[in-house]
Design a protein around this motif. Sequence first.
Motif, PDB file in Angstrom:
ATOM      1  N   LEU A 104      11.473  14.162  40.027  1.00 22.57           N
ATOM      2  CA  LEU A 104      11.291  14.727  38.693  1.00 22.57           C
ATOM      3  C   LEU A 104      12.587  14.689  37.906  1.00 22.57           C
ATOM      4  O   LEU A 104      13.635  15.130  38.387  1.00 22.57           O
ATOM      5  N   PRO A 105      12.539  14.155  36.701  1.00 23.66           N
ATOM      6  CA  PRO A 105      13.779  14.000  35.945  1.00 23.66           C
ATOM      7  C   PRO A 105      14.279  15.310  35.345  1.00 23.66           C
ATOM      8  O   PRO A 105      13.971  15.644  34.221  1.00 23.66           O
ATOM      9  N   GLN A 106      15.019  16.083  36.161  1.00 25.11           N
ATOM     10  CA  GLN A 106      15.759  17.220  35.597  1.00 25.11           C
ATOM     11  C   GLN A 106      17.173  16.695  35.373  1.00 25.11           C
ATOM     12  O   GLN A 106      17.369  15.501  35.278  1.00 25.11           O
ATOM     13  N   GLU A 107      18.171  17.588  35.333  1.00 27.07           N
ATOM     14  CA  GLU A 107      19.541  17.082  35.310  1.00 27.07           C
ATOM     15  C   GLU A 107      19.980  16.867  36.748  1.00 27.07           C
ATOM     16  O   GLU A 107      19.589  17.649  37.619  1.00 27.07           O
ATOM     17  N   ALA A 112      21.042  10.127  33.530  1.00 26.29           N
ATOM     18  CA  ALA A 112      20.918   8.766  34.076  1.00 26.29           C
ATOM     19  C   ALA A 112      19.936   7.950  33.243  1.00 26.29           C
ATOM     20  O   ALA A 112      20.156   6.768  32.977  1.00 26.29           O
ATOM     21  N   LEU A 113      18.855   8.598  32.807  1.00 20.21           N
ATOM     22  CA  LEU A 113      17.867   7.880  31.992  1.00 20.21           C
ATOM     23  C   LEU A 113      18.429   7.606  30.601  1.00 20.21           C
ATOM     24  O   LEU A 113      18.256   6.523  30.043  1.00 20.21           O
ATOM     25  N   ILE A 136       5.880   7.896  33.158  1.00 20.25           N
ATOM     26  CA  ILE A 136       6.560   7.325  31.989  1.00 20.25           C
ATOM     27  C   ILE A 136       6.031   7.991  30.719  1.00 20.25           C
ATOM     28  O   ILE A 136       6.806   8.414  29.860  1.00 20.25           O
ATOM     29  N   SER A 137       4.701   8.136  30.628  1.00 25.90           N
ATOM     30  CA  SER A 137       4.164   8.723  29.394  1.00 25.90           C
ATOM     31  C   SER A 137       4.496  10.207  29.297  1.00 25.90           C
ATOM     32  O   SER A 137       4.667  10.748  28.212  1.00 25.90           O
ATOM     33  N   GLU A 138       4.652  10.880  30.439  1.00 23.14           N
ATOM     34  CA  GLU A 138       4.965  12.317  30.393  1.00 23.14           C
ATOM     35  C   GLU A 138       6.428  12.595  30.071  1.00 23.14           C
ATOM     36  O   GLU A 138       6.749  13.547  29.377  1.00 23.14           O
ATOM     37  N   TYR A 139       7.323  11.759  30.592  1.00 20.48           N
ATOM     38  CA  TYR A 139       8.745  12.123  30.536  1.00 20.48           C
ATOM     39  C   TYR A 139       9.609  11.284  29.604  1.00 20.48           C
ATOM     40  O   TYR A 139      10.682  11.709  29.211  1.00 20.48           O
ATOM     41  N   LEU A 140       9.194  10.072  29.287  1.00 17.59           N
ATOM     42  CA  LEU A 140      10.077   9.233  28.473  1.00 17.59           C
ATOM     43  C   LEU A 140       9.579   9.217  27.026  1.00 17.59           C
ATOM     44  O   LEU A 140       8.400   8.926  26.773  1.00 17.59           O
TER      45      LEU A 140
END
Length: 255
Positions: A104-107, A112-113, A136-140
């Motif tokens: 999950l993309p937290q810090e 990085a993203l 991708i659709s949820e986070y980016l």
Amino acid sequence: MQTITFFATKGGTGRTVSTMALASGFLAMGKRVLVLDCTDEAKADPRRDTPTTLQRWRKAMSSSGVLEDRLQLLSCTTREDIEDMLASADTDGFDIALIDTRILPQEPQGAALGRADLILSPAIGEFEAKNVVKGISEYLVEPDNVLGLIPGCRAGAADIPATRAAFASIPILKTELPWSEAIGDQVVNGDIGHFTECLACEQFGTGYGRFREAQAAWSAVLALTVEVQWALDGLQLQPHVSEWKQFVTKQKASA
Ligand SMILES: Nc1ncnc2c1ncn2[C@@H]1O[C@H](COP(=O)(O)OP(=O)(O)OP(=O)(O)O)[C@@H](O)[C@H]1O
Ligand SMILES: [Mg+2]
């Protein structure tokens, strides 16, 4: 320096394998490679006995003679780590940074993203590809620098069309890797020594099948690396239109 971040919101989709395979490919192209371990494993207690996958791989690469100034592996757990490590690698003349991330993309995965020139989202099957697309659709927010990647299909080559289809509207790299011991074992274990041993195998002698497999795997790794480099440079492989097709089209047009 160009930066690639591997992104998937599901475990076991092939991020770490893709990181290691592309690192090997870029090294073979003569580039100086920085690998940032931005995974849960990087957060693990550094005093624990078991090294992480990337640490084991780096050690094996050292045994194969890949020195620190060609391949550097650093762990990062904060946004500042990422910023500092990328900045100093850039100053030190590294060519490419590959960032392996957690689910999950937290810090610091957000950093990085944000810093990526290219985001690669791997999937080793249809199920993983569907999850990757969802993530991708949820986070980016504006995923215009994301490419799907098939680092091998767990269920075999027959599953590749369905996996490609599951990426839906996300563009995918044309080159995929084979699902093979040579990737799952040699690349992961940084086992260049074993690979060169396979290359020295006599034609049709003992181990020739393994040699062929290793050779095919490494050819695919190199082809994938070239395609990724093109993508970084804004180029993409075009579908081939045969001269015969063009001829038929012209004939029809003139009829
Ligand atoms: N081309 C391949 N050939 C053989 N095995 C492969 C191949 N690609 C991936 N694998 C295997 O698939 C599994 C998942 O890959 P990997 O560990 O890279 O995924 P990940 O997204 O990094 O997973 P995690 O969530 O555990 O970090 C691993 O066991 C890896 O060795
Ligand atoms: Mg991993």
